[in-house]
Design an enzyme around this catalytic site. Sequence first.
Site, PDB file in Angstrom:
ATOM      1  N   LEU A  44       0.847  -1.186   0.000  1.00 60.42           N
ATOM      2  CA  LEU A  44       0.000   0.000   0.000  1.00 60.42           C
ATOM      3  C   LEU A  44       0.885   1.238   0.000  1.00 60.42           C
ATOM      4  O   LEU A  44       2.094   1.148   0.224  1.00 60.42           O
ATOM      5  CB  LEU A  44      -0.911   0.009   1.228  1.00 60.42           C
ATOM      6  CG  LEU A  44      -1.977  -1.093   1.288  1.00 60.42           C
ATOM      7  CD1 LEU A  44      -2.747  -0.997   2.595  1.00 60.42           C
ATOM      8  CD2 LEU A  44      -2.918  -1.014   0.101  1.00 60.42           C
ATOM      9  N   ALA A  45       0.284   2.388  -0.217  1.00 61.63           N
ATOM     10  CA  ALA A  45       1.082   3.616  -0.237  1.00 61.63           C
ATOM     11  C   ALA A  45       1.883   3.785   1.055  1.00 61.63           C
ATOM     12  O   ALA A  45       3.040   4.197   1.023  1.00 61.63           O
ATOM     13  CB  ALA A  45       0.181   4.827  -0.463  1.00 61.63           C
ATOM     14  N   GLU A  46       1.266   3.458   2.195  1.00 60.41           N
ATOM     15  CA  GLU A  46       1.967   3.603   3.471  1.00 60.41           C
ATOM     16  C   GLU A  46       1.596   2.483   4.435  1.00 60.41           C
ATOM     17  O   GLU A  46       0.437   2.053   4.496  1.00 60.41           O
ATOM     18  CB  GLU A  46       1.634   4.936   4.151  1.00 60.41           C
ATOM     19  CG  GLU A  46       1.985   6.173   3.350  1.00 60.41           C
ATOM     20  CD  GLU A  46       3.469   6.466   3.276  1.00 60.41           C
ATOM     21  OE1 GLU A  46       4.229   5.861   4.061  1.00 60.41           O
ATOM     22  OE2 GLU A  46       3.853   7.295   2.454  1.00 60.41           O
ATOM     23  N   THR A  47       2.590   2.041   5.183  1.00 59.18           N
ATOM     24  CA  THR A  47       2.391   1.197   6.355  1.00 59.18           C
ATOM     25  C   THR A  47       2.999   1.943   7.537  1.00 59.18           C
ATOM     26  O   THR A  47       4.148   2.373   7.474  1.00 59.18           O
ATOM     27  CB  THR A  47       3.059  -0.174   6.180  1.00 59.18           C
ATOM     28  OG1 THR A  47       2.439  -0.863   5.084  1.00 59.18           O
ATOM     29  CG2 THR A  47       2.915  -1.014   7.436  1.00 59.18           C
TER      30      THR A  47
END
Length: 259
Positions: A44-47
């Site tokens: 995903l874009a961010e974790t």
Amino acid sequence: MLLPFHQIDAFSDKPFAGNPAVVYRLEHWLEDGLMQQIAAEHNLAETAFVVKEGIAWRIRWFTPTTEVPLCGHATLASAHALFECHGEPGERIDFDYVDGTLSVGREGDRLVLDFPCVQPTPIATPRGLAEILGQVPVAVLDAPQLLVVLESAAAVRACQPDLRALAQLPWSAVIVTAKGETVDFVSRNFAPAVGIDEDPVTGSAHCILTPYWVQQLGKAELSAYQGGARGGFLWCRLNGERVAIAGQARVVSSGQLYL
């Protein structure tokens, strides 16, 4: 080892909209390389990873390819996960990060990020930018993310940049924006240089967008929409050298990572 996680759609009150982020509440820090591998696995874009240190939470953010110094939607997601999934008490959570402290408070059904304001500076249009974006810039401003003003919300929606060329520019991301039709302003954010072709809703980009549009529109409080096929709504307020960025969030899945 089992690591519980929650996936949150930030800046949305319904699933499959806004910007997804995975949140891990850890008892202690993992090795940097392992956290990067976990972020790549989720893709995903961010974790986000959070650890309680004293009275505050320490937060770190990873894209699938790199750690980033600041992320808005994953901070909103982290606060939502702590409040709703882990029963964190109170009306505000403080997050320590590499450059200081961020806070997220509750206002009704919205969470409000308190972020530093970033004032963009007008510059000449970089050579070839119109060709890269497929749109003619009305104005270009320098910040950690390049801010490009287009003529209309329709132009923002129609923008289909050359992502390979965009990744070669000396900015971490390129934000395209215009005055909105049903909200005060709209935007999209392209960040192929850090492994994100297009980020659906970028809280940190509104640290740059808010002071620009406050000056342009003469309003201290603004409504905003970011996104192409998938996006979300934000409410922004300029507070001196800080920006309040509000939005909703929704848990869409929970699980465990097996290591």
